[in-house]
Design an enzyme around this catalytic site. Structure first.
Site, PDB file in Angstrom:
ATOM      1  CE  LYS A   1      -2.226   2.656   2.507  1.00  0.00           C
ATOM      2  NZ  LYS A   1      -1.600   4.022   1.849  1.00  0.00           N
TER       3      LYS A   1
ATOM      4  N   GLY B   1       6.906   4.549   8.881  1.00  0.00           N
ATOM      5  CA  GLY B   1       6.802   6.468   9.166  1.00  0.00           C
ATOM      6  C   GLY B   1       6.479   6.160   9.990  1.00  0.00           C
TER       7      GLY B   1
ATOM      8  CB  THR C   1       6.569   7.849  16.521  1.00  0.00           C
ATOM      9  OG1 THR C   1       8.301   7.182  15.844  1.00  0.00           O
ATOM     10  CG2 THR C   1       6.920   6.879  17.074  1.00  0.00           C
TER      11      THR C   1
ATOM     12  CD  GLU D   1      13.897   1.036   9.033  1.00  0.00           C
ATOM     13  OE1 GLU D   1      13.648   1.736  10.550  1.00  0.00           O
ATOM     14  OE2 GLU D   1      13.134  -0.071   8.471  1.00  0.00           O
TER      15      GLU D   1
ATOM     16  CB  CYS E   1      12.682   7.823   8.441  1.00  0.00           C
ATOM     17  SG  CYS E   1      13.843   6.905   7.176  1.00  0.00           S
TER      18      CYS E   1
ATOM     19  CD  GLU F   1      10.409  12.012  11.728  1.00  0.00           C
ATOM     20  OE1 GLU F   1       9.290  11.694  12.052  1.00  0.00           O
ATOM     21  OE2 GLU F   1      11.948  10.909  11.113  1.00  0.00           O
TER      22      GLU F   1
END
Ligand code: NAI
Ligand code: MG
Length: 489
Positions: A182, A235, A237, A257, A291, A391
């Site tokens: 996806k 993606g 957290t 990840e 990331c 982030e």
């Protein structure tokens, strides 16, 4: 005579070896973030499509046309996919650039070739996945088998739409799994093109499927479906936590990840020029939408001025521009929500009292359309500020000054995240000592953002778990079975 490739106006789901609209007929638009124009209309998968895809995947897996194919033939099929990627390099790079705002230099020279290389690397693994014989007590023959997990689903983000998926697809297929992907709703095009390439490579229907759609519908349906054995997610957290929680109901295998706030540490003995180059590469590659971005720069008091002057000088040279122009080094932020998030954090940084020494504004390119942000550097920040803890996922560097080695290691490790880190030094001994003390899945020394198909990658703490790439990814997509045979005559 312009050979420039084009996107199709409309795309369907790639389900069970065929192109089909979604069961509800629902579609969505994908935009070019550099122009704000609609590129294509794309079928949006929902629960019924997910169910159909999972049934097709299960049937393909159980029929054994892929799983029980000889390992060498599976490897050859992966090589055909790699070849297809190389043959379609221009189109894949073009689609990735217009859909995600990446520069054509990055997509054409780095990311699409790397996708091909990943299939080549894992093509080699197909014939090298083995178990062991184990010396056990008693008169038994004991050995292990490494078997595919079954139906795997990859849910991937928009920052490296093709690569983050291929990190998962290539090892999963090499190990004999079947895979449903996806893509992110912001960037479905390159993976839909990959589906065409895989189709041409002749993989049996249901072995590889692509279901574009939204997270809370298509994504969540994959995570909940009892017929899916494993979810590989990259993606945020927050979404990773939802995936893990939802996957618990069926005890799916999960690898995550997630985000990062990676420290880039300059030691006192570093070459300021090399450190500045590393700081820039660490934060501004792909507009900071990485990331593992080195978003916290730790500078020693002694080198502060020397390093920061050079960082600012280099940041100023990165002028946002048309991602399709081969001369452009800095593209567009991938989406409007992301643009707003980045600009919001820049305001936060200013309000928190960090000093914005370059950038700090939305950038105007051409006619003023497009989601462009100036490369931004904050100096004089503290590790407690939100711009040092959260982030941002954009071109914003937070520089923090420190006094001594113990202090900087404590500060670097004082983060909920632990994806990557870097240290710049001319002292070999210190480099290794610091590498050991940093809580991170990857530590770079005197460099940044180096990835290789053979080198495992993944996070500690809230950056996730499970390792991608290298032989570690084979473990990620296999189950270990123990077999014990009575040899007593
Ligand atoms: P996201 O984590 O929500 O999206 C990633 C993928 O998960 C997409 O394919 C999305 O459709 C899917 N998804 C969303 N909700 C889901 C659910 N409930 N169940 C299953 N799948 C679901 O990231 P988003 O919203 O695109 O970006 C938000 C922030 O996340 C960014 O600003 C950035 O800070 C961070 N991010 C981090 C990434 C990384 O590689 N560490 C990648 C992308 C975003
Ligand atoms: Mg897009």
């Amino acid at each position: 005579m312009d050979p420039r490739p084009a996107a199709k106006p409309q795309y369907d789901l790639y389900l069970n070896g065929a192109w089909v609209p979604s069961a509800t007929g629902e579609t969505f638009e994908t935009l070019n973030p550099a122009t704000e124009q609609v590129i294509s209309r794309v079928a949006a998968a929902g629960e019924r499509d997910v169910d159909a895809a999972v049934k097709a995947a299960r049937a393909a897996f159980d029929a054994g046309k892929w799983t029980q194919l000889s390992a060498s033939d599976r490897g050859k099929a992966l090589l055909r996919i790699a070849e297809g990627i190389r043959k379609n390099l221009d189109e894949l790079a073009f689609l990735e650039t217009i859909d995600a705002g990446k520069t054509i230099g990055e997509t054409k020279n780095i990311e699409v070739p790397l996708a091909a290389e990943l299939f080549e690397y894992y093509a080699g693994w197909a014939t090298k996945i083995t178990g062991e014989t184990i010396p056990v007590r008693g008169n038994y023959l004991a050995y292990t088998l490494r078997e595919p997990i079954g139906v795997c689903a990859a849910i991937v983000p928009w920052n490296f739409p093709l690569l983050m998926a291929v990190w998962k697809i290539a090892p999963a297929l090499a190990a004999g799994n079947v895979m449903i992907v996806k893509p992110s709703e912001f960037t479905p095009l390159s993976l839909l093109k990959l589906a065409e390439i895989v189709h041409e490579a002749g993989l049996p229907p249901g072995v590889f499927q692509v279901l574009p759609g939204f997270g809370p519908s298509a994504g969540a349906a994959l995570v909940r479906h009892p017929g899916v054995d494993k979810i590989a997610f990259t993606g945020s957290t927050a979404t990773g936590q939802t995936v893990m929680r939802e996957a618990a109901a069926t005890l799916k295998r999960v690898s995550l990840e997630l985000g990062g706030k990676s420290p880039n540490i300059v030691l006192e003995d570093a070459d300021p020029e090399a450190a500045a180059r590393g700081a820039i590469a660490g934060i501004f590659y792909n507009k900071g939408e990485v990331c593992a971005a080195g978003s916290r720069l730790f500078v020693p008091e002694k080198l502060h001025d020397a390093v920061m002057e050079k960082v600012v000088e280099r940041a100023k040279k990165l002028v946002p521009g048309d991602p399709l122009d081969p001369k452009t080094r800095f593209g567009a932020i991938a989406s409007k929500p992301q643009l707003e998030k980045v600009l919001g954090y820049i305001q936060t940084g200013k309000a928190e009292g960090a000093k914005c020494v370059t950038g700090g504004e939305r950038a105007k390119v051409g006619d003023g359309k497009g989601y462009f942000v100036q490369p931004t550097v904050f100096d004089g920040a503290t590790n407690q500020m939100r711009i040092a803890r959260e982030e941002i996922f954009g071109p914003v560097l937070t520089a923090i000054t420190y006094k001594d080695l113990d202090e900087v290691i404590a500060l670097a490790n004082d983060s909920p995240y632990g994806l990557a880190a870097a240290v710049f030094t001319r002292d070999v001994k210190k480099a290794h000592v610091v590498a050991r003390r940093l809580k991170a899945g990857t530590v770079w020394v005197n460099t940044y953002n180096i990835y290789d198909p053979a080198l495992p990658f993944g996070g500690v703490k809230q950056s996730g778990f499970g390792r991608e790439l290298g032989s570690a990814a084979i473990d990620n997509y296999t189950e270990l079975k123990s077999v014990c045979v009575d040899l007593n005559l």
